[in-house]
Design a protein around this motif. Structure first.
Motif, PDB file in Angstrom:
ATOM      1  N   SER A  39     -12.048  46.340   4.101  1.00  0.00           N
ATOM      2  CA  SER A  39     -11.747  44.969   3.689  1.00  0.00           C
ATOM      3  C   SER A  39     -11.497  44.970   2.174  1.00  0.00           C
ATOM      4  O   SER A  39     -12.276  45.552   1.421  1.00  0.00           O
ATOM      5  CB  SER A  39     -12.941  44.078   4.037  1.00  0.00           C
ATOM      6  OG  SER A  39     -12.731  42.788   3.541  1.00  0.00           O
ATOM      7  N   PHE A  40     -10.422  44.335   1.764  1.00  0.00           N
ATOM      8  CA  PHE A  40     -10.052  44.318   0.349  1.00  0.00           C
ATOM      9  C   PHE A  40      -9.914  42.879  -0.130  1.00  0.00           C
ATOM     10  O   PHE A  40      -9.507  42.002   0.633  1.00  0.00           O
ATOM     11  CB  PHE A  40      -8.700  45.020   0.132  1.00  0.00           C
ATOM     12  CG  PHE A  40      -8.699  46.462   0.501  1.00  0.00           C
ATOM     13  CD1 PHE A  40      -9.204  47.419  -0.368  1.00  0.00           C
ATOM     14  CD2 PHE A  40      -8.181  46.880   1.717  1.00  0.00           C
ATOM     15  CE1 PHE A  40      -9.196  48.756  -0.038  1.00  0.00           C
ATOM     16  CE2 PHE A  40      -8.173  48.220   2.062  1.00  0.00           C
ATOM     17  CZ  PHE A  40      -8.676  49.163   1.179  1.00  0.00           C
ATOM     18  N   PRO A  41     -10.183  42.647  -1.423  1.00  0.00           N
ATOM     19  CA  PRO A  41      -9.940  41.305  -1.973  1.00  0.00           C
ATOM     20  C   PRO A  41      -8.433  41.052  -2.079  1.00  0.00           C
ATOM     21  O   PRO A  41      -7.639  41.996  -2.137  1.00  0.00           O
ATOM     22  CB  PRO A  41     -10.584  41.371  -3.359  1.00  0.00           C
ATOM     23  CG  PRO A  41     -10.611  42.818  -3.715  1.00  0.00           C
ATOM     24  CD  PRO A  41     -10.733  43.574  -2.416  1.00  0.00           C
ATOM     25  N   LEU A  42      -8.055  39.802  -2.111  1.00  0.00           N
ATOM     26  CA  LEU A  42      -6.644  39.459  -2.286  1.00  0.00           C
ATOM     27  C   LEU A  42      -6.187  39.864  -3.681  1.00  0.00           C
ATOM     28  O   LEU A  42      -6.979  39.887  -4.628  1.00  0.00           O
ATOM     29  CB  LEU A  42      -6.433  37.961  -2.074  1.00  0.00           C
ATOM     30  CG  LEU A  42      -6.724  37.450  -0.650  1.00  0.00           C
ATOM     31  CD1 LEU A  42      -6.598  35.936  -0.602  1.00  0.00           C
ATOM     32  CD2 LEU A  42      -5.824  38.107   0.365  1.00  0.00           C
ATOM     33  N   VAL A  43      -4.908  40.180  -3.803  1.00  0.00           N
ATOM     34  CA  VAL A  43      -4.357  40.668  -5.072  1.00  0.00           C
ATOM     35  C   VAL A  43      -3.627  39.546  -5.798  1.00  0.00           C
ATOM     36  O   VAL A  43      -2.745  38.901  -5.230  1.00  0.00           O
ATOM     37  CB  VAL A  43      -3.379  41.841  -4.824  1.00  0.00           C
ATOM     38  CG1 VAL A  43      -2.702  42.270  -6.119  1.00  0.00           C
ATOM     39  CG2 VAL A  43      -4.089  43.001  -4.169  1.00  0.00           C
ATOM     40  N   THR A  44      -4.003  39.354  -7.043  1.00  0.00           N
ATOM     41  CA  THR A  44      -3.272  38.467  -7.943  1.00  0.00           C
ATOM     42  C   THR A  44      -3.021  39.275  -9.212  1.00  0.00           C
ATOM     43  O   THR A  44      -3.964  39.753  -9.846  1.00  0.00           O
ATOM     44  CB  THR A  44      -4.071  37.195  -8.268  1.00  0.00           C
ATOM     45  OG1 THR A  44      -4.284  36.466  -7.049  1.00  0.00           O
ATOM     46  CG2 THR A  44      -3.331  36.314  -9.252  1.00  0.00           C
TER      47      THR A  44
END
Length: 148
Positions: free
Chosen positions: A105-110
């Motif tokens: 699971s990965f955090p969303l990319v900004t």
């Protein structure tokens, strides 16, 4: 590998491909690509088929093609795997993921970068998610695995 003679195939440019099936015994048509792109290719036995002669190492003083510098790369709340796919396509590389990466699971990319290459941004995104890009010499195939 399978007790049969080596295979010989004439290539379109007039060169030839001499190969044996790989460790799995399947004839992949002389495909030297690694079975697992996230692992380093160190011998001809690491490919889908064992191909002779191997591609020569880049000559000293010879430079790789210059990657296109993109004026702007921007993502907002994008899933990591979508970002990887988009940047890989822009960098003209084929990606093979270590199966362990897909299940994480990965955090969303900004992010927002200016005057960069797609491959440079890809490596930055991977690094920030504890992932590593493994380049396969002589191909456009890259593997992505977790950093240890």
């Amino acid at each position: 590998m399978n007790g049969k003679p080596l295979r010989y195939r004439l290539e379109p440019a007039g060169s030839f491909r001499l190969y044996s099936v790989g460790r799995d015994g399947a004839d992949e048509g002389g495909d030297p690509a690694p079975v697992a792109a996230w692992k380093r290719y160190s011998t001809i036995w690491d490919g889908r088929d064992a191909v002779w002669p191997r591609l020569p190492a880049p000559e000293a003083g010879r430079t790789a093609p210059v990657a296109e510098v993109l004026p702007l790369v921007q993502f907002e709340d994008a899933p990591v795997l979508d970002v990887i796919e988009t940047l890989a396509r822009q960098a003209d590389v084929r990606v093979q993921m270590d199966p362990g990466v897909d299940s994480r699971s990965f955090p969303l990319v900004t992010l927002r970068f200016e005057n960069v290459t797609a491959l440079g941004v890809l490596e930055a995104v991977l690094n920030s998610n504890s992932l590593v890009l493994v380049k396969q010499p002589g191909t456009n195939l890259v593997g992505i695995t977790t950093s240890k």
